[in-house]
Design an enzyme around this catalytic site. Structure first.
Site, PDB file in Angstrom:
ATOM      1  N   ASP A   9     -15.557  57.276  61.186  1.00  0.00           N
ATOM      2  CA  ASP A   9     -15.144  57.852  59.916  1.00  0.00           C
ATOM      3  C   ASP A   9     -15.128  59.368  60.127  1.00  0.00           C
ATOM      4  O   ASP A   9     -15.799  59.880  61.033  1.00  0.00           O
ATOM      5  CB  ASP A   9     -16.145  57.454  58.824  1.00  0.00           C
ATOM      6  N   ASP A  11     -15.247  62.459  57.455  1.00  0.00           N
ATOM      7  CA  ASP A  11     -16.191  63.255  56.674  1.00  0.00           C
ATOM      8  C   ASP A  11     -17.568  62.611  56.648  1.00  0.00           C
ATOM      9  O   ASP A  11     -17.712  61.456  56.254  1.00  0.00           O
ATOM     10  CB  ASP A  11     -15.695  63.421  55.233  1.00  0.00           C
TER      11      ASP A  11
END
Length: 223
Positions: A9, A11
């Site tokens: 992922d 952020d």
């Protein structure tokens, strides 16, 4: 099955993008003669997207009149400020170097729109190293749906079981599990104080990227 790739992922997992989000929120408050707010209030809402961050920054409900204009201003300002202060988390550079040295593939699967994610990857010199970048524009259904993960595995020509997906939100773990990948949850990301990664059903939970390096060593040795 031998581990072949690590997908992240963006952020809160690969990159600490909070400083740019915080700068935008504080600038918007300053433009309205409002005092700065505690940075943690923004950090805790990053996984919820612009709507959640604006709601927290201005203590407003999304149903409030004028909220949508605030959200759009936030997005417009972030477009200009998305790659100014964002940096890889401490230990990520070493982790990526280890992944590359082990001849593994790595990439990014994010719910962050391409118009932000791509320039950030370019600015940080990661675009040339990443094997894949999957954003909402590439799929019909975003995480927690498995579609982004399945698409990433398909484009890489890999079986999901040979992929480790790392994230800092329940949606990441749900997406990876549904797609059939291995999963690791990170505690160092943007996790709300009332949430607990231990309850997400990930194959592993780590506190720091260095622990991911140890996890990879273990996975490679057991193949």
């Amino acid at each position: 099955m031998r581990l072949r790739a690590v997908l992240f992922d963006m952020d809160g997992t690969l990159l600490d993008s909070a400083p740019d989000f915080i700068a935008v929120a504080q600038a918007m408050r300053a433009a309205r003669d409002l005092p700065p707010i505690a940075e943690q209030l923004i950090r805790e809402q990053i996984s919820g997207g612009a709507r959640a961050m604006v709601a927290s920054a201005f203590a407003l409900s999304p149903e409030t009149a004028g909220f949508e204009a605030l959200r759009q201003e936030f997005l417009d300002r972030y477009q200009e400020h998305c790659a100014v202060l964002t940096r890889p988390f401490d230990g990520i550079e070493e982790l990526l170097a280890d992944i590359e040295q082990a001849k593994l593939i790595w990439g990014v699967v994010t719910n962050k729109p391409l118009r932000y994610a791509e320039p950030i990857m370019q600015q940080l010199g990661l675009a040339q190293r990443s094997a894949i970048l999957i954003c909402p524009e590439h799929v019909k259904n975003t995480k927690p749906d498995p579609e982004p993960m399945i698409l990433a595995c398909t484009r890489l020509g890999l079986e999901p079981a040979s992929v480790l997906f790392v994230g800092d939100d329940l949606r990441d773990i749900e997406s990876g599990r549904a797609a059939g990948t291995r999963t690791a949850a990170v505690r160092y990301g943007y996790i709300h104080r009332d949430d607990n990664p231990d309850h997400w059903g990930a194959d592993a939970v780590v506190n720091h990227p260095a622990e991911l390096r140890a996890l990879l060593d273990q996975a490679l040795c057991s193949c």
